[in-house]
Scaffold this motif. Structure first.
Motif, mmCIF file in Angstrom:
data_model
loop_
_atom_site.group_PDB
_atom_site.id
_atom_site.type_symbol
_atom_site.label_atom_id
_atom_site.label_comp_id
_atom_site.label_asym_id
_atom_site.label_seq_id
_atom_site.Cartn_x
_atom_site.Cartn_y
_atom_site.Cartn_z
ATOM 1 N N TYR A 1 0.846 -1.208 0.000
ATOM 2 C CA TYR A 1 0.000 0.000 0.000
ATOM 3 C C TYR A 1 0.877 1.252 0.000
ATOM 4 O O TYR A 1 1.206 1.830 1.034
ATOM 5 C CB TYR A 1 -0.966 -0.021 1.195
ATOM 6 N N ASN B 1 -12.497 7.442 -3.219
ATOM 7 C CA ASN B 1 -13.587 6.578 -2.798
ATOM 8 C C ASN B 1 -14.950 7.133 -3.216
ATOM 9 O O ASN B 1 -15.976 6.471 -3.040
ATOM 10 C CB ASN B 1 -13.538 6.322 -1.287
ATOM 11 N N GLU C 1 -16.544 -1.008 -2.254
ATOM 12 C CA GLU C 1 -15.709 0.188 -2.374
ATOM 13 C C GLU C 1 -15.211 0.410 -3.800
ATOM 14 O O GLU C 1 -14.912 -0.544 -4.518
ATOM 15 C CB GLU C 1 -14.488 -0.006 -1.461
HETATM 16 C C1 AVI Z 1 -9.348 5.711 2.675
HETATM 17 N N1 AVI Z 1 -9.106 5.371 1.260
HETATM 18 C C2 AVI Z 1 -8.442 6.462 0.583
HETATM 19 C C3 AVI Z 1 -8.447 4.063 1.062
HETATM 20 C C4 AVI Z 1 -8.168 3.834 -0.433
HETATM 21 O O1 AVI Z 1 -7.011 3.661 -0.792
HETATM 22 O O2 AVI Z 1 -9.108 3.874 -1.213
HETATM 23 C C5 AVI Z 1 -9.278 2.937 1.616
HETATM 24 C C6 AVI Z 1 -8.723 1.569 1.348
HETATM 25 N N2 AVI Z 1 -9.416 0.513 1.020
HETATM 26 C C7 AVI Z 1 -8.645 -0.547 0.864
HETATM 27 N N3 AVI Z 1 -7.412 -0.164 1.056
HETATM 28 C C8 AVI Z 1 -7.427 1.152 1.374
#
Ligand code: AVI
Length: 326
Positions: A58, A171, A287
C-alpha cells in the motif's frame, strides 16, 4: 498545560446507528447489492485501515508522506499570511505533522482545526501534537467534513488552508466528488486554499496488489463489514461465508472491491428488518478507489470551479498533492 490549547466544537453525528441499519436494508435489497464504503470504518475497521497504511503493497500513504515531508516548506510558503490549518478526516494526523511544523517554523504559531467524525481520533491526535508543540492551538471539529467548515469560526480574516489527504476523493464516484468539491468551494473565501491528495493511474499490477495484499489485511478490513452487521444489527452473517475480491477496471480507471458469497445461505438481520438469500457467487459491492491522471484531475477540479495553483509529485510519480484555489 495542553488542555487550555484544545477546544472541541461541533455536534455528535447523531442517528449513526439508524443510518447504518437503513444503509444495510437499502443496499442489500438493491441490485447490485452494495453497502457505502464509509461504513467500513467502525473502531475495528479504522484499526485495520491504519494497518493497511503500513503494508509494503500500500504505497499511497508512503508516497504522500514523502511529498508532505519534502515539500512542507513550499506548501507553507504557498499562502502568504498565517492560515488556520483545517483538515478533513484527520484520523491520527500523522502525515499532517510535517505541514504543521513547517507552518509553525514560518509563523511562530498555528491554529489547527481537524474535522473528524470520530471524537476519540480528535482527542488522541490533540494529546500528541499539543504536547510536542507549545505554539499550537487546536480546535477539534466533531462532525462531517463540509458541515464542519461552517461550524468553524474564522479568526479575523486569516485564510484557511484545508487539507484533504490520503486520496479519499478516490472513494467517491466522479458525480459525488464533483458535488463535494463544489460544496467545499462555496464555503471557501478567495484567499483560502484546498490541498488535496490524489492517487495516480499506474501499472494495474501495482494497483491490484495495493488493494489485495499478501497478508490479507485489506481482505480482513473489508470482511469486517460482515462482522459489523452481525455485531450491530444482530444478524447471523458470518465472514467465513464471504470472500474479498478486487480488480482494476481500466475503462473507469478505478479499483472495484466486493465481497463474494462462497456458501449459499439465508441471512437474517433483525436490526435492519431484513432477510437475504445469498447464492454462491453473489456479490456485495463495498468500495471504489478511483485513480486520476494529472489531466483527469485537472478537469474535475475545473468543473468544480477550482484552479489548480500548484502540484507536487513523489519521486516515483505515484501520487500527487494539488493546491486548489477557489
Ligand atoms: C481511505 N481510502 C483512501 C483508502 C483507499 O485507498 O481507497 C481505503 C482503502 N481501502 C482498501 N485499502 C485502502
Amino acid at each position: 498545560g495542553t488542555k487550555d490549547r484544545f477546544e472541541l466544537v461541533g455536534t455528535p453525528p447523531d442517528h449513526q446507528e439508524a443510518e447504518f441499519a437503513d444503509a444495510v436494508r437499502e443496499g442489500l435489497s438493491a441490485s447490485p447489492r452494495h453497502v457505502p464504503a464509509r461504513f467500513l470504518y467502525d473502531a475495528r475497521g479504522s484499526e485495520l485501515f491504519e494497518q493497511i497504511c503500513t503494508l509494503p503493497e500500500y504505497y499511497p500513504t508512503r508516497a504522500e508522506r514523502e511529498i508532505l515531508e519534502d515539500r512542507a516548506d513550499e506548501i507553507a510558503a504557498a499562502i502568504d499570511r498565517e492560515p488556520t490549518l483545517v483538515e478533513f478526516g484527520s484520523g491520527s494526523a500523522e502525515k499532517t505533522r510535517h505541514v504543521i511544523e513547517a507552518l509553525i517554523a514560518r509563523h511562530g504559531h498555528l491554529r489547527y482545526a481537524p474535522i473528524d467524525i470520530s471524537r476519540a481520533a480528535l482527542e488522541a491526535s490533540a494529546d500528541g501534537l499539543l504536547a510536542d508543540h507549545p505554539e499550537l492551538e487546536m480546535v477539534g471539529v466533531w462532525g462531517e467534513y463540509a458541515r464542519g467548515l461552517l461550524t468553524l469560526e474564522r479568526v479575523t480574516d486569516s485564510p484557511l488552508l484545508v487539507l484533504w489527504l490520503g486520496s479519499s476523493i478516490g472513494n467517491l464516484t466522479h458525480t459525488e466528488a464533483l458535488a463535494f468539491l463544489r460544496d467545499v468551494r462555496e464555503r471557501l473565501a478567495p484567499q483560502d486554499r484546498l490541498l488535496i491528495g490524489v492517487d495516480l493511474v499506474k501499472d494495474p499490477a501495482v494497483l491490484e496488489a495495493a488493494y489485495d495484499d499478501a497478508q490479507g489485511v485489506t481482505a480482513a478490513f473489508t470482511l469486517n463489514l460482515i462482522a459489523r452487521i452481525a455485531r450491530e444489527l444482530g444478524g447471523d452473517l458470518r465472514p467465513e461465508d464471504f470472500c474479498y475480491r478486487s480488480r482494476w477496471n481500466p475503462d473507469e480507471e478505478r479499483i472495484e472491491s466486493h465481497l463474494e458469497v462462497v456458501r449459499a445461505h439465508t441471512a437474517h438481520i433483525p436490526g435492519a428488518k431484513l432477510e437475504v438469500a445469498f447464492e454462491v457467487g453473489d456479490r456485495i459491492h463495498t468500495e471504489y478507489a478511483h485513480k486520476y491522471t494529472p489531466k483527469s484531475f485537472a478537469a474535475l477540479a475545473a468543473d468544480a470551479g477550482f484552479a489548480v495553483e500548484r502540484n507536487w509529485t513523489d519521486g516515483e510519480a505515484r501520487f500527487r498533492s494539488c493546491l486548489l484555489a477557489p
